[in-house]
Design an enzyme around this catalytic site. Sequence first.
Site, PDB file in Angstrom:
ATOM      1  N   GLU A 125       0.980  -1.335   0.144  1.00  0.00           N
ATOM      2  CA  GLU A 125       0.007   0.148   0.048  1.00  0.00           C
ATOM      3  C   GLU A 125       0.940   1.107  -0.118  1.00  0.00           C
ATOM      4  O   GLU A 125       1.769   1.394   0.727  1.00  0.00           O
ATOM      5  CB  GLU A 125      -0.924  -0.014   1.222  1.00  0.00           C
ATOM      6  CG  GLU A 125      -1.978   1.140   0.971  1.00  0.00           C
ATOM      7  CD  GLU A 125      -2.800   1.141   2.219  1.00  0.00           C
ATOM      8  OE1 GLU A 125      -3.819   2.074   2.222  1.00  0.00           O
ATOM      9  OE2 GLU A 125      -2.951   0.091   3.059  1.00  0.00           O
ATOM     10  N   GLY A 263       3.324   1.835  10.516  1.00  0.00           N
ATOM     11  CA  GLY A 263       3.065   1.225  11.789  1.00  0.00           C
ATOM     12  C   GLY A 263       2.659  -0.246  11.505  1.00  0.00           C
ATOM     13  O   GLY A 263       3.198  -1.136  12.136  1.00  0.00           O
ATOM     14  N   ALA A 264       1.769  -0.441  10.621  1.00  0.00           N
ATOM     15  CA  ALA A 264       1.145  -1.677  10.334  1.00  0.00           C
ATOM     16  C   ALA A 264       0.536  -1.907   9.425  1.00  0.00           C
ATOM     17  O   ALA A 264       0.103  -0.625   8.699  1.00  0.00           O
ATOM     18  CB  ALA A 264       0.189  -2.144  11.498  1.00  0.00           C
ATOM     19  N   MET A 265       0.079  -2.859   8.694  1.00  0.00           N
ATOM     20  CA  MET A 265      -0.406  -3.078   7.400  1.00  0.00           C
ATOM     21  C   MET A 265      -1.513  -4.395   7.464  1.00  0.00           C
ATOM     22  O   MET A 265      -0.940  -5.423   7.689  1.00  0.00           O
ATOM     23  CB  MET A 265       0.553  -3.239   6.248  1.00  0.00           C
ATOM     24  CG  MET A 265      -0.031  -3.337   4.918  1.00  0.00           C
ATOM     25  SD  MET A 265      -1.041  -1.816   4.211  1.00  0.00           S
ATOM     26  CE  MET A 265      -2.311  -2.774   3.106  1.00  0.00           C
ATOM     27  N   ASN A 267      -3.046  -6.408   5.398  1.00  0.00           N
ATOM     28  CA  ASN A 267      -2.808  -7.471   4.336  1.00  0.00           C
ATOM     29  C   ASN A 267      -3.798  -8.740   4.709  1.00  0.00           C
ATOM     30  O   ASN A 267      -3.638  -9.103   5.917  1.00  0.00           O
ATOM     31  CB  ASN A 267      -1.478  -7.845   3.900  1.00  0.00           C
ATOM     32  CG  ASN A 267      -0.499  -6.918   3.925  1.00  0.00           C
ATOM     33  OD1 ASN A 267      -0.472  -6.051   3.106  1.00  0.00           O
ATOM     34  ND2 ASN A 267       0.461  -6.982   4.816  1.00  0.00           N
ATOM     35  N   HIS A 299      -7.140  -2.218  14.948  1.00  0.00           N
ATOM     36  CA  HIS A 299      -7.300  -1.315  13.627  1.00  0.00           C
ATOM     37  C   HIS A 299      -6.958  -2.427  12.641  1.00  0.00           C
ATOM     38  O   HIS A 299      -7.745  -2.369  11.796  1.00  0.00           O
ATOM     39  CB  HIS A 299      -6.429  -0.309  13.644  1.00  0.00           C
ATOM     40  CG  HIS A 299      -6.641   0.489  12.596  1.00  0.00           C
ATOM     41  ND1 HIS A 299      -7.502   1.708  12.491  1.00  0.00           N
ATOM     42  CD2 HIS A 299      -5.843   0.710  11.424  1.00  0.00           C
ATOM     43  CE1 HIS A 299      -7.357   2.310  11.491  1.00  0.00           C
ATOM     44  NE2 HIS A 299      -6.504   1.650  10.574  1.00  0.00           N
ATOM     45  N   GLU A 300      -6.008  -2.940  12.553  1.00  0.00           N
ATOM     46  CA  GLU A 300      -5.467  -3.762  11.583  1.00  0.00           C
ATOM     47  C   GLU A 300      -6.401  -5.208  11.195  1.00  0.00           C
ATOM     48  O   GLU A 300      -6.820  -5.251  10.224  1.00  0.00           O
ATOM     49  CB  GLU A 300      -4.058  -4.196  11.504  1.00  0.00           C
ATOM     50  CG  GLU A 300      -3.114  -3.048  11.694  1.00  0.00           C
ATOM     51  CD  GLU A 300      -3.018  -1.906  10.400  1.00  0.00           C
ATOM     52  OE1 GLU A 300      -3.610  -2.391   9.495  1.00  0.00           O
ATOM     53  OE2 GLU A 300      -2.877  -0.871  11.026  1.00  0.00           O
ATOM     54  N   GLU A 322     -10.380   3.752   5.912  1.00  0.00           N
ATOM     55  CA  GLU A 322      -9.435   4.355   7.264  1.00  0.00           C
ATOM     56  C   GLU A 322     -10.138   4.964   8.289  1.00  0.00           C
ATOM     57  O   GLU A 322     -10.214   4.637   9.457  1.00  0.00           O
ATOM     58  CB  GLU A 322      -8.389   5.148   6.577  1.00  0.00           C
ATOM     59  CG  GLU A 322      -7.408   4.588   5.743  1.00  0.00           C
ATOM     60  CD  GLU A 322      -6.735   3.332   6.820  1.00  0.00           C
ATOM     61  OE1 GLU A 322      -6.845   3.093   8.023  1.00  0.00           O
ATOM     62  OE2 GLU A 322      -5.851   2.286   5.961  1.00  0.00           O
TER      63      GLU A 322
END
Length: 651
Positions: A125, A263-265, A267, A299-300, A322
């Site tokens: 992303e 921070g994080a993704m 996927n 959140h992820e 988001e």
Amino acid sequence: MPTITPQTIYLKDYKPVPYTIGNVELDFILEPEATRVISRIYMAPNSARKGENAPLIFDGEKIKFISASIDGLPVEPVLTDYNLTIAKVPQKPFVLSIISECAPIKNTELSGLYMSNGMYCTQCEAQGFRRITYFYDRPDVMATFKVHIDAPRSMPILLSNGNAGESGGKGDRHFVVWNDPHPKPTYLFALVAGDLAGVHDEFTTMNGRKISLGIYVEKGKQDRCAWAMEALKASMRWDETAFGREYDLDVFNIVAVSDFNMGAMENKGLNIFNDKYILALPETATDTDFVLIEAIIAHEYFHNWTGNRITCRDWFQLCLKEGLTVFRDQEFTSDLRSRAVKRIQDVKTLRARQFPEDQGPLQHPPRPSSYIEINNFYTTTVYEKGAEICRMMKTLIGAVAFRNAMDLYFERHDGQAATVEDFVSCMADASGRDLKQFFTWYQQAGTPHLNVRCTYDAMAKTFTVSIAQTTPRLDGQKKKIPMHMPLALGLVGPDGKDMPLNLAGVGRLNAPIIEITKAKQVFTFTGVAAKPVLSINRGFTAPVVIKTNITAAELLFLMGHDSDSFNRWEAAQVLAKNLIVKTVVALTANKAAPSVLGFAKALGLILADAKLDDTFKALMLVLPSEAEIAAIIGKDVNSEIVHHARELVRK
């Protein structure tokens, strides 16, 4: 390299791709200098653009083209530094095969496939997949992926999206095949290979399915994963309870790496984190660290439905995934911890970061109409203000209708690339509310300002609230139109209790909320036996700046008695700022500092209130920062005197 002139991308120019993709098969032969990627892409002409016979144009950057074929017959595409073009393709279903190479060890931008501390990792992303192989690298192209990973046995852990399938090997190499049955865009693709330590657990869904959970970290760090695993299970359970969303694969993996440019993704089925948002031990981590890890994991994970199963049609819709997911993770933390404290913390962040963005040259609406560089799109306006818009819709239509609207959204758009209009339509359809004016929140930049004036008529026993709405504009901007917003409010009587809300022309309000839709509105409450104190925008129901004619004595009263925790804190902050600024003025003039007895007495009422939780009480004792005081003074700030004044008030 030649200089590339930045191009402005416009929302109005959106077109679907001329060729759709159903299934994708990817073979990775991992090598640091030359990872070979073999793709088989099952394609067909897009019925939405039937008869165009358009060329096939794939994105591709910093990769080496080897060969291509259609239905087994070689083709010679035209290549540039940024794309691959095939002038003529069959106007019927066909299979496009492409062989290319990339160099993970040379990828220092950490976008696409790269190496970190001896392991392979991806970040796609927003536009990283084009650095892995040639493809439609845009969010509205959703396909199912089958991924075959071939790597040295020195890398025993081979991960990708979906469920693990066939595995094996020969000699010093081995392979694992991953199948993801859920269509996804390229930005959600993930691959990890390395010699990692794993922490494993299991989660049973609301329908009795067993989900294998794994957190993979660099060796020696696995003892710091226990809290992250508990946070993951709490997130999965909460999403089932709050939104009815059950996890949809057999396995959910998290990989934590020390080199990661986000921070994080989120996927699909394989979240990748910067390891500072995973690792924690009670001996070295603070309470804030634990809460932050819990919130980011949530959140992820929540993106699995709001972002993955339903994704964005284009990057202009970024706030769709988001903003909604930030709202969901805020609610998660509020349910697990102190709702009052979480709301105050979120508003402090909004005011400190998003309000200034709304007031300066970087101002933009949550759903912009153009951009030049997509990576500049990840702003507090898209995330935090996007969350506030979702919260306002829930307030406007009510919790039951909001849950019904979310169910409708999941049912109507599952497996699709959606728009903000799609989301708001579900809110309107489920509630029967007209949200056309409300949609302005997505399209208009700026923070609305409300000028609130109150008058009490003892003879008529009426209390009148006059509200004028304006949204400041920058030089050259058109006049901003009025927004539609909910304002929760209360009339606090002399006994410290809320009075009944009887609105002239309406009657008794079922919910303590008024709706602002015009530049100027007047609300008259009847049957008000004694002069109340207005508690406006309770819970910060609307992300606005409010100016009122409330007195310091009335603020002290609200601070000690308001039933709304947010407004008790708000009153305390306003009073504390005024008190510290007055102390600065007195010290500068070598005069006696003002008394803090009234403020201290109101704090005492808060500390003695058994209905309030301790985390809220602790937050109430925190005075505004020196930076906030300096911002109020504005110029010729003596930081030493500001520090001394704040310390005097604090003591």
